[in-house]
Design a protein around this motif. Sequence first.
Motif, mmCIF file in Angstrom:
data_model
loop_
_atom_site.group_PDB
_atom_site.id
_atom_site.type_symbol
_atom_site.label_atom_id
_atom_site.label_comp_id
_atom_site.label_asym_id
_atom_site.label_seq_id
_atom_site.Cartn_x
_atom_site.Cartn_y
_atom_site.Cartn_z
ATOM 1 N N ALA A 95 0.834 -1.207 0.000
ATOM 2 C CA ALA A 95 0.000 0.000 0.000
ATOM 3 C C ALA A 95 0.870 1.259 0.000
ATOM 4 C CB ALA A 95 -0.932 -0.005 1.210
ATOM 5 N N GLU A 98 2.485 1.697 -3.456
ATOM 6 C CA GLU A 98 1.512 2.214 -4.421
ATOM 7 C C GLU A 98 1.282 3.700 -4.199
ATOM 8 O OE1 GLU A 98 -2.004 -0.183 -3.978
ATOM 9 O OE2 GLU A 98 -0.986 -2.002 -4.696
ATOM 10 N N THR A 99 1.140 4.085 -2.935
ATOM 11 C CA THR A 99 0.933 5.491 -2.597
ATOM 12 C C THR A 99 2.141 6.318 -3.026
ATOM 13 O OG1 THR A 99 -0.465 4.838 -0.738
ATOM 14 C CG2 THR A 99 0.425 7.077 -0.688
ATOM 15 N N LYS A 111 -3.943 14.286 -0.776
ATOM 16 C CA LYS A 111 -4.290 12.957 -0.253
ATOM 17 C C LYS A 111 -5.574 12.456 -0.917
ATOM 18 C CE LYS A 111 -6.042 12.362 3.956
ATOM 19 N NZ LYS A 111 -7.230 11.517 3.880
ATOM 20 N N VAL A 114 -4.813 10.983 -4.280
ATOM 21 C CA VAL A 114 -4.193 9.662 -4.135
ATOM 22 C C VAL A 114 -5.254 8.627 -3.800
ATOM 23 C CG1 VAL A 114 -2.532 8.284 -2.819
ATOM 24 C CG2 VAL A 114 -1.967 10.630 -3.437
ATOM 25 N N GLU A 115 -6.163 8.983 -2.898
ATOM 26 C CA GLU A 115 -7.222 8.055 -2.492
ATOM 27 C C GLU A 115 -8.179 7.753 -3.649
ATOM 28 O OE1 GLU A 115 -7.324 9.072 2.273
ATOM 29 O OE2 GLU A 115 -8.764 10.095 0.969
ATOM 30 N N ARG A 118 -6.235 5.208 -5.811
ATOM 31 C CA ARG A 118 -6.100 3.896 -5.164
ATOM 32 C C ARG A 118 -7.453 3.291 -4.797
ATOM 33 N NH1 ARG A 118 -3.402 2.674 -0.557
ATOM 34 N NH2 ARG A 118 -3.336 0.585 -1.393
ATOM 35 N N ASN A 121 -8.592 4.517 1.625
ATOM 36 C CA ASN A 121 -8.033 5.534 2.508
ATOM 37 C C ASN A 121 -6.510 5.392 2.548
ATOM 38 O OD1 ASN A 121 -6.987 6.625 5.086
ATOM 39 N ND2 ASN A 121 -9.121 7.199 5.390
ATOM 40 N N CYS A 122 -5.792 6.500 2.477
ATOM 41 C CA CYS A 122 -4.328 6.474 2.428
ATOM 42 C C CYS A 122 -3.663 7.171 3.623
ATOM 43 C CB CYS A 122 -3.840 7.125 1.137
ATOM 44 S SG CYS A 122 -4.313 6.231 -0.333
ATOM 45 N N SER A 125 -0.603 5.134 5.037
ATOM 46 C CA SER A 125 0.515 5.067 4.085
ATOM 47 C C SER A 125 1.217 6.416 3.982
ATOM 48 C CB SER A 125 0.027 4.645 2.703
ATOM 49 O OG SER A 125 -0.454 3.326 2.731
#
Length: 186
Positions: A95, A98-99, A111, A114-115, A118, A121-122, A125
């Motif tokens: 995770a 990937e982030t 953020k 990014v979320e 993906r 929730n990041c 990460s």
Amino acid sequence: MESPELYIEALVFASEQSIRVEEIMYCLQASFERDFSIDEVTESLANIKDKYTNENLAIELVYLNNGYQFLTKKNYHPVISLLQLQRSKKKLSQAALETLAIIAYKQPVTKTDVEQIRGVNCDYSIQKLLEKELIAINGKSEALGKPILYGTSPLFMDYFGINTIEELPHIKELTDNSTSIGEQQE
């Protein structure tokens, strides 16, 4: 003081990240209360680089991320890889990787962006990447709520051995066409 080479060598060795010529000049000038020219420092760095080309030494001076750093020579990488495998507890999770990839390729990015990519929730990460200093806060977006913008850090550049983000592999270079179905037309 005749030559600053030993002091410069010590500064590069002691620096956790690549050290810029300007930082070296500042440290020397503050310590010896005299001016050092860029030419004097770069000449000393060239001499140090030459010194470490000796086959009997396992490290070399490398220009990286707009600064200088001592790194292990390439032929010693297999044994270093074993050490890193042994210390793999500190490895990034899938995770987090990937982030980090999303941030590296899309920076500056929020953020929320990014979320959305993906689909999860990041928070965790991003927090881990900030703790490991692989990403940094690059300001705030002009979007509603002024969310924080993230980008890669100088440590990211050092870790991946690049000087600029443009040196990251392009997505096309990473894809494997051998698993495609049918014939490709040009």
